[in-house]
Design an enzyme around this catalytic site. Structure first.
Site, PDB file in Angstrom:
ATOM      1  N   CYS A  58       0.837  -1.200   0.000  1.00  0.00           N
ATOM      2  CA  CYS A  58       0.000   0.000   0.000  1.00  0.00           C
ATOM      3  C   CYS A  58       0.878   1.258   0.000  1.00  0.00           C
ATOM      4  O   CYS A  58       1.563   1.507  -0.971  1.00  0.00           O
ATOM      5  CB  CYS A  58      -1.014  -0.023   1.145  1.00  0.00           C
ATOM      6  N   HIS A  67      -3.865  -4.920  -0.403  1.00  0.00           N
ATOM      7  CA  HIS A  67      -3.480  -5.446   0.918  1.00  0.00           C
ATOM      8  C   HIS A  67      -3.499  -6.975   0.898  1.00  0.00           C
ATOM      9  O   HIS A  67      -4.564  -7.571   1.086  1.00  0.00           O
ATOM     10  CB  HIS A  67      -4.450  -4.927   1.982  1.00  0.00           C
ATOM     11  N   GLU A 110      -2.506  -8.927   3.140  1.00  0.00           N
ATOM     12  CA  GLU A 110      -2.871  -9.412   4.487  1.00  0.00           C
ATOM     13  C   GLU A 110      -4.381  -9.368   4.723  1.00  0.00           C
ATOM     14  O   GLU A 110      -4.873  -9.895   5.710  1.00  0.00           O
ATOM     15  CB  GLU A 110      -2.115  -8.611   5.555  1.00  0.00           C
TER      16      GLU A 110
END
Lengths: 205, 254
Positions: A77, A179, A181
């Site tokens: 990001c 993202h 994650e």
């Protein structure tokens, strides 16, 4: 040891949780010694660009040295945006300059922020996306994006009314605008792939 | 193009997921961490956790819950219920939530929305609205607060538009009339709100069949559909919902 760089920006905990889930016991650290000895570096970031660069401070030079020394580096990001030369978010700011390109606002003709799941077209020859096929959805949440101008960089794109760069790779420097994650199983695979890249680099395989 | 989102909602009371009908008659639906992880593994696009007791004692519990959820859930999740201050929002975001939803406190103090948006970004701030059909005026809905127990004079559509101006990044719109009934979303309500704002609207309340999900998107104009009963109690899997919607031409993350 893979080191997640801890520099007072949001979301580092989520990145560490996801790495642990794929078997990578990463160290969350801002210690220069840990960064110098790392076998892989992960630069997360949920913050404005200028703020994030400011908080990174002198660690920026260490990250550049590690990248120049062949250590795998993954920016996520804003951490991805920081790999480039400049950003115009809240005034001009210099980035790490590891990859040529600038970070600019998403055109106001689109809904900003670009937030949600979007489809990224994946080339076959990028190790970061090994095992994921030709296209997958990832979770995005951002208002600026990178215009990549580096002829040596491999870039992937997603369609947001225009071709929005979703990831970049130049040698051992990797970055993803989305993202991983927070992108479910597909995102975890990207982190697993990065961990394996770090392991392979360490053993010289 | 962004996909439409499937968002299971976990109402949490005393560390258990519960689900009622029209906000009453709660049934136990399991452990929030386990259920959250299962949804994360089986293709949900996002999750919403609502602390429906929202007492001072439950405040600490919910922070601990968010930390545990964040260790096991690898999709974005929103936390809401009884949030009153920017400091509480900060704590929940630091604990691992992507977004925080505000409801009663935002009605009482609308600057909470703008303060939170300026500090954490619009994308973190979800304005949750509990809407009830007005008995006085046809085609109007009134905002209800305190877990739906207290009606106000505020018009839902006006409040949603004001919320957007104040900096909310998303509207979580619950029809109290439809909630838990499994009789379909209130798509007149959804349409009225989605026409009035440019931020994403999550339709909530009333999902019972796959068709209902489709109608919320197509007739209601919703960007995301939230559900609880039909997924917690095993009527449909997330994949079934997504395949059905994709089959009817809606962009989904499959």
């Amino acid at each position: 040891m893979v080191v997640v760089i801890d520099y007072n920006v949001g979301n580092v905990r989520s990145v560490c949780n996801a790495l642990r889930h794929v078997g990578c016991e990463a160290q969350l650290s801002s210690d220069p010694k840990a960064i110098e000895e790392a076998t892989g570096l992960l630069l997360p970031g949920v913050a404005a660009f200028g703020y994030a660069m400011g908080e990174l401070g002198t660690l920026a030079e260490l990250i550049k040295e590690a990248a120049a020394g062949g250590i795998p580096l993954l920016g996520i990001c804003v951490g991805y945006q920081m790999l480039f030369e400049k950003s115009s978010e809240y005034g001009p700011h210099n980035g790490l300059g590891l990859i040529r390109g600038n970070v600019v606002p998403i055109p106001r003709s689109q809904v900003v922020p670009h937030m949600g799941w979007n489809l990224v077209r994946l080339p076959e020859d990028m190790e970061l996306f090994a095992g994921l096929g030709s296209e997958k959805h990832f979770y995005f949440a951002h208002s600026y994006f990178a215009e990549v101008s580096d002829p040596q960089a491999k870039v992937t794109y997603t369609d947001y009314g225009f071709e929005l760069s979703a990831s970049v790779q130049k040698a051992n420097v990797y970055g993803v605008q989305f993202h991983p994650e927070k992108s479910g199983k597909v995102g975890l695979q990207v982190l697993r792939n990065f961990y394996e890249i770090c392991e392979r680099t360490e053993t010289g395989a | 193009m962004l996909t439409k989102r499937i968002i299971p909602c976990l109402d949490v009371k005393d560390n258990r997921v519960v689900k009622g009908v029209n906000f009453l008659n709660l049934r136990d639906a399991g452990d929030p961490v386990e259920l959250g992880a299962r949804y994360s593994d089986t293709g949900a696009d996002e999750l919403v956790f609502l602390d429906i007791t929202a007492t001072i004692r439950s405040r600490k519990t919910i922070v601990e819950l968010v930390e545990k959820v964040a260790e096991n859930v690898f999709i974005p999740f929103t936390v809401g219920g009884g949030i009153q201050t920017v400091e509480q929002i900060d704590e929940l975001l630091r604990s691992g939530a992507e977004k925080v939803s505000v409801n009663t406190a935002a009605v009482q103090n609308p600057s909470l929305i703008s303060e939170a948006a300026q500090r954490f970004g619009n994308q973190c701030v979800v304005l949750a609205i509990d809407a009830r059909r007005s008995k006085q005026q046809a085609g109007k809905w009134q905002v209800c607060v305190k877990a739906g127990s207290e009606p106000t004079d505020i018009d839902v559509v006006e409040w949603a538009a004001r919320g957007e101006k104040l900096g909310a990044g998303e509207i979580l719109l619950t029809s109290m009339d439809a909630d838990g009934t499994q009789a379909g979303y209130d798509n007149q309500l959804n349409k009225a709100v989605t026409d009035a704002v440019n931020i994403p609207v999550i339709a909530s309340g009333g999902a019972g069949t796959l068709d209902h999900l489709h109608d919320a998107v197509v007739e209601g104009g919703a960007d995301a559909v939230l559900m609880a009963s039909i997924t917690h109690f095993g009527n449909y899997t997330i994949t079934q919902m997504k395949e059905y919607l994709a089959g009817r031409g809606i962009p989904m993350n499959l």
